[in-house]
Design an enzyme around this catalytic site. Structure first.
Site, short mmCIF file in Angstrom:
data_model
loop_
_atom_site.label_atom_id
_atom_site.label_comp_id
_atom_site.label_asym_id
_atom_site.label_seq_id
_atom_site.Cartn_x
_atom_site.Cartn_y
_atom_site.Cartn_z
N CYS A 1 37.16 28.48 32.42
CA CYS A 1 37.53 29.83 32.87
C CYS A 1 38.03 29.83 34.31
O CYS A 1 38.73 30.75 34.73
CB CYS A 1 36.36 30.79 32.70
N ASN B 1 32.97 26.26 25.45
CA ASN B 1 33.60 25.25 26.32
C ASN B 1 32.59 24.40 27.09
O ASN B 1 32.88 23.25 27.43
CB ASN B 1 34.61 25.90 27.27
N GLY C 1 32.30 34.66 28.31
CA GLY C 1 33.37 34.60 27.31
C GLY C 1 34.58 35.38 27.77
O GLY C 1 34.83 35.56 28.96
N SER C 2 35.31 35.91 26.81
CA SER C 2 36.56 36.59 27.11
C SER C 2 36.32 37.99 27.67
O SER C 2 35.29 38.62 27.41
CB SER C 2 37.42 36.70 25.85
N THR C 3 37.30 38.48 28.42
CA THR C 3 37.21 39.83 28.97
C THR C 3 37.19 40.87 27.87
O THR C 3 36.46 41.87 27.95
CB THR C 3 38.40 40.08 29.92
N LEU C 4 37.96 40.66 26.81
CA LEU C 4 37.99 41.61 25.69
C LEU C 4 36.60 41.76 25.06
O LEU C 4 36.11 42.88 24.86
CB LEU C 4 38.99 41.14 24.63
N GLY D 1 33.76 40.89 26.47
CA GLY D 1 32.87 41.40 27.50
C GLY D 1 32.87 42.92 27.57
O GLY D 1 31.82 43.55 27.76
N GLU E 1 30.19 37.04 32.68
CA GLU E 1 31.06 36.05 33.32
C GLU E 1 32.24 35.88 32.39
O GLU E 1 32.12 35.31 31.31
CB GLU E 1 30.30 34.73 33.53
N GLU F 1 25.76 34.22 38.65
CA GLU F 1 24.91 33.16 38.13
C GLU F 1 24.76 32.11 39.23
O GLU F 1 25.55 32.06 40.17
CB GLU F 1 25.52 32.53 36.88
#
Length: 500
Positions: A303, A170, A246-249, A251, A269, A473
């Protein structure tokens, strides 16, 4: 030498030259396994732009070895902070020189309008590099008093080592800068895995890394499929730290892999479904502007997008009318038109996902007052869409789609906002200063915006709570993710006889 492609820039006679190989040890090289290449699409047309080399696990090993060699010989503690600062600033200068080319390439590969990419993403990326260049020679240890006249203890901030960095589609350039800048400032070396959907600007930036004069192996770029490159970095014994956005999954998978390998340092993140609260005292015009920006910026592929908008019932109808009018003014169109405020979503997968959820929202009984109709033109276009009368249990998702619900009391607003497993960001609008303090304190999010939304600064930390991530970050906090603190205990005098 790996392949090079020349991409035509719409509305001009120019082309952009991009290497499509892996960038390892300051050279573009093919995969040692000659794997199938990754097809890269233009989301505005749904047509293939080019193909790039896909890294294998063996290529990851080679890139990590190059980064390790550089860390031990030509980078890390072998280079002064002054020199790191000089090189990072040089890289920022080159990006500024080439910002139009990078913006056009970002538009071709990501769909982001050229003006948005140039003025915001790339402008902020240049600022991020210069901010951390300023830190490179200012990393301080401590002298700590201990209970003995002939001893001293001091601390040294040291670079963690080789860092695997995995960035999303993104914000391909901005996320590259967020990851690279603090790591280089403290002396880490990098193996960068860009998204397989948007690898082109990371490859172009790699050219500038070499031109800036960074030693071979300091920054390596390995486009690959996520289950290959990203997974290999997460489990690699030669990687000392992994940073993932990226995505929680995904991560969770990264963190599990890091724990099972060498317990490498991890920063994540992750995703969010961010709440945005509009109280009755708010300046409604101002709040509506920020609410539109909060969900439509970057075509909603953000996000922190304020996709869950809650409005106090006493002003609900009036505010929704203002909101709908402003959303209809938002232009999603040709990214090479300087007037476009948004482009297509990034891929067919994302396009299908967004539209599936829009249709589900209609079936669940939400009222679509703006958008909600597909275009007939080619490309992955989703116009600004607003649903009202949305209940918390409804499932409307990521994209240029805003869900608007009601609340009655301040506590109800806080409860609705916090009723999520995520905690990346939140926003509120009110002219009652006491209320602003109460609500911003109560919101369970790493970033809270008051009377604004989606505004970030390179010197302010950013990161999530709950399932929206670990670590920070930006700002001085961003440096800490790449530092290992060494304590040195020094006995410079008396010899102490132990009683054993």
């Amino acid at each position: 030498m790996a392949d090079v492609v020349e991409l035509s820039v719409p509305k001009s006679n120019s082309t952009i030259r991009v290497h499509t190989g892996l960038f390892i040890d300051n050279e573009f090289v093919p995969s040692v396994d000659n794997l199938d290449r990754i097809s890269v699409y233009n989301p505005s047309t749904a047509q293939i732009l080019c193909t790039v080399t896909a890294a294998s696990e063996k290529d990851v090993d080679i890139a990590v070895a190059a980064a390790r060699k550089a860390f031990r010989s030509t980078w890390g503690k072998n280079v002064s902070g002054f020199e790191r600062s000089r090189l990072i600033n040089k890289l920022a200068d080159l990006i500024e020189r080439d910002k139009q080319i990078l913006a056009e390439l970002e538009c071709l590969n990501n769909g982001k309008p050229v003006k948005i990419a140039r003025e915001f993403d790339i402008g902020d990326s240049i600022g991020c590099l210069r901010y951390y260049a300023g830190w490179a020679d200012k990393l301080l240890g401590q002298s700590i008093e201990i209970d003995h006249k002939n001893k001293i203890a001091v601390t040294h901030p040291e670079p963690v080592g080789v860092c695997g960095q995995i960035i999303p589609w993104n914000y391909p350039i901005l996320m590259w800068a967020w990851k690279v800048a603090p790591a280089l400032a403290v002396g880490c070396t990098i193996v960068m895995k860009p998204s397989e959907i948007t690898p082109l600007t990371a490859l172009k930036l790699s050219e500038l890394v070499k031109e800036a004069g960074f030693p071979p192996g300091v920054v390596n770029t390995i486009p690959s499929l996520g289950h290959v490159g990203g997974a290999a970095l997460a489990v690699h014994q030669g990687v000392d730290k992994v940073a993932f956005t990226g995505s929680t999954l995904t991560g969770r998978k990264v963190m599990e892999a890091a724990a099972k390998s060498n317990l490498k340092k991890v920063s994540l993140e992750l995703g969010g479904k961010s709440p945005h609260l509009i109280f009755e005292s708010a300046n409604l015009e101002q709040a509506a502007n920020w609410a539109v920006l909060g969900v439509l910026y970057n075509t909603g592929q953000d996000c922190t997008a304020g996709s869950r908008l809650y409005v106090q019932d006493t002003i609900y109808d009036k505010f929704v009318t203002i909101l709908a009018a402003k959303a209809k003014e938002h232009s999603i169109g040709d990214g090479f038109d300087e007037k476009s405020g948004g482009g297509p979503v990034v891929s067919k997968t994302q396009y299908d996902r967004v539209w599936n959820y829009i249709e589900l929202g209609k079936k669940e009984g939400a009222n679509c007052i703006v958008g909600g109709e597909k275009r007939t033109t080619p490309g992955y276009w989703v116009d600004a869409t607003i649903f009202t009368d949305v209940r918390p249990e409804m499932t409307i998702i990521f994209g240029p789609v805003l869900s608007v619900g009601k609340f009655h009391t301040e506590q109800q607003a806080i409860d609705l906002a916090n009723d999520t497993t995520y905690g990346l960001a939140a926003g509120l609008h009110s002219t009652d200063q006491a209320q602003c303090h109460r609500v911003s304190s109560a919101l369970e999010a790493g970033t809270v915006w008051v009377n604004q939304y989606n505004v970030l600064y390179n010197n302010v930390p950013f990161g999530g709570k709950k399932q929206s991530g670990i670590g920070r970050e930006l700002g001085s906090h961003g440096l800490e993710e790449y530092i290992s603190t060494k304590a040195v205990h020094w006995n410079y005098g008396e010899n102490i006889d132990w009683p054993l």
